[in-house]
Design an enzyme around this catalytic site. Structure first.
Site, PDB file in Angstrom:
ATOM      1  CG  ASN A  20      -1.762   1.223   1.346  1.00  0.00           C
ATOM      2  OD1 ASN A  20      -1.847   2.019   0.406  1.00  0.00           O
ATOM      3  ND2 ASN A  20      -2.406   1.401   2.489  1.00  0.00           N
ATOM      4  CE  LYS A  22      -0.238   3.188   4.824  1.00  0.00           C
ATOM      5  NZ  LYS A  22      -0.137   3.254   6.261  1.00  0.00           N
ATOM      6  CG  HIS A 112      -5.707   1.814   5.420  1.00  0.00           C
ATOM      7  ND1 HIS A 112      -5.269   2.761   6.313  1.00  0.00           N
ATOM      8  CD2 HIS A 112      -4.671   0.968   5.222  1.00  0.00           C
ATOM      9  CE1 HIS A 112      -4.000   2.496   6.627  1.00  0.00           C
ATOM     10  NE2 HIS A 112      -3.619   1.413   5.984  1.00  0.00           N
ATOM     11  CD  GLU A 114      -2.851   5.474   6.859  1.00  0.00           C
ATOM     12  OE1 GLU A 114      -2.826   5.501   5.616  1.00  0.00           O
ATOM     13  OE2 GLU A 114      -1.922   4.976   7.543  1.00  0.00           O
ATOM     14  CD  GLU A 182      -3.113  -2.472   7.586  1.00  0.00           C
ATOM     15  OE1 GLU A 182      -2.019  -2.679   7.075  1.00  0.00           O
ATOM     16  OE2 GLU A 182      -3.746  -1.414   7.445  1.00  0.00           O
ATOM     17  N   GLY A 188       2.777   2.253  10.923  1.00  0.00           N
ATOM     18  CA  GLY A 188       3.746   3.340  10.809  1.00  0.00           C
ATOM     19  C   GLY A 188       4.482   3.662  12.088  1.00  0.00           C
ATOM     20  CB  SER A 228       5.609  -1.757  12.079  1.00  0.00           C
ATOM     21  OG  SER A 228       5.167  -0.442  12.401  1.00  0.00           O
TER      22      SER A 228
HETATM   23  O1  LIG Z   1      -1.609  -0.404   4.619  1.00  0.00           O
HETATM   24  C1  LIG Z   1      -0.562  -0.560   5.246  1.00  0.00           C
HETATM   25  C2  LIG Z   1      -0.503  -0.339   6.653  1.00  0.00           C
HETATM   26  O2  LIG Z   1      -1.132   0.824   7.024  1.00  0.00           O
HETATM   27  C3  LIG Z   1       0.820  -0.591   7.294  1.00  0.00           C
HETATM   28  O3  LIG Z   1       1.677   0.507   7.155  1.00  0.00           O
HETATM   29  P1  LIG Z   1       3.176   0.375   7.702  1.00  0.00           P
HETATM   30  O4  LIG Z   1       3.732  -0.887   7.086  1.00  0.00           O
HETATM   31  O5  LIG Z   1       3.864   1.606   7.223  1.00  0.00           O
HETATM   32  O6  LIG Z   1       3.091   0.270   9.189  1.00  0.00           O
END
Ligand SMILES: O=C[C@H](O)COP(=O)(O)O
Length: 270
Positions: A20, A22, A112, A114, A182, A188, A228
């Site tokens: 992803n 983002k 998601h 977010e 998640e 993050g 993460s």
């Molecule tokens: O969609 C992915 C997740 O939000 C995980 O993000 P991350 O790997 O940066 O923690």
């Protein structure tokens, strides 16, 4: 000719590593990234039967990624980061599943954290989007997860299970589904969940899929861990029997790191 990647229908679950992006990488950067990722995986002789790979770029990159993947027959899938609950009409800024289907998007991330947190998406919105994705032949990647406060108040499984129950209301299990667990506190933060906890939640989510959609769907649905994930910790998650892959954020933007995550082999049944 394009390689069309679709999730397996029943039978063994092929591990799935999803990146992803983002709001990162414009369409020119996306082309360079996907080409280099394909080269890196080819150099490493990655067997796509060991792990399916897909990227989830911003909407504005999707046509460019489709063109590259089609022209070069790259074995890399792609999907959108969201989809509208509506098919067309006066919904400024939204993207219809019909448009994504025209771009051969196999998947769409839905719900998601977010989107839930920053855009106020409710469980009902997530459910409507799952149904919309299915109307257009797109497999939803439904994201669920608890906040740190939820974890303290209810333990790890209660909120993700409740979110998934709402997301699957009225859903036809034969139309394909991926679920991503998640924990919001792990996204993050550099602080991934403990693999045993991820397994506990993923097992509870699989049991719920069985209850709502039947045994076949429970067996076929890939359940990913996200939060993460890195090349250093992917092995510990894929060791768990109910974790079928990863939804990777930050580490999916680094070709070496992401291809190392993809290349880690899950030993099914060992
Ligand atoms: O969609 C992915 C997740 O939000 C995980 O993000 P991350 O790997 O940066 O923690």
């Amino acid at each position: 000719m394009a390689v069309t990647l679709r999730p397996p229908q029943g039978g063994a679950r092929i591990p799935f590593i999803a990146g992803n992006w983002k709001m990162n990488l414009d369409h020119l950067q996306a082309i360079a990234f996907v080409q280099k990722l394909a080269w890196a995986l080819a150099d490493a002789k990655h067997d796509f039967a060991d792990a399916e790979v897909a990227v989830f770029p911003p909407f504005t990159d999707l046509r460019s990624v489709q063109t590259l993947v089609t022209a070069d027959s790259l074995p890399i899938g792609y999907g959108a980061q969201d989809v509208s609950a509506h098919d067309s009409g006066a919904y400024t800024g939204e993207i219809s599943g019909a448009f994504l289907a025209q771009l051969d998007c196999a998947y769409a991330i839905i719900g998601h954290s977010e989107r839930r947190t920053l855009h106020g998406e409710t469980d009902a919105d997530v459910n409507s989007k799952v149904l919309a994705a299915h109307r257009h032949g797109i497999v939803p990647v439904v994201c669920v997860g608890e906040t740190a406060d939820d974890l303290e108040a209810h333990g790890p499984s209660a909120v993700p299970v409740a979110q998934l129950r709402a997301a699957l209301d009225g859903v036809d299990g034969s139309k394909g589904l991926v679920v991503a667990y998640e924990p919001v506190w792990a996204i993050g933060s550099g602080q991934a969940a403990i693999p045993e906890q991820a397994e506990q939640v993923c097992a509870a989510l699989r049991a719920l899929i069985g209850e709502l959609l039947g045994d076949e769907a429970a067996t076929a649905t890939r359940i990913l861990y996200g939060g993460s994930v890195t090349a250093a910790n992917i092995a510990s998650f894929l060791r768990e029997p109910n974790v079928d892959g990863a939804l990777v954020g930050g580490a999916s933007l680094d070709i070496d790191e992401f291809s190392s995550i993809v290349r880690f082999k899950k030993h099914v049944g060992t």
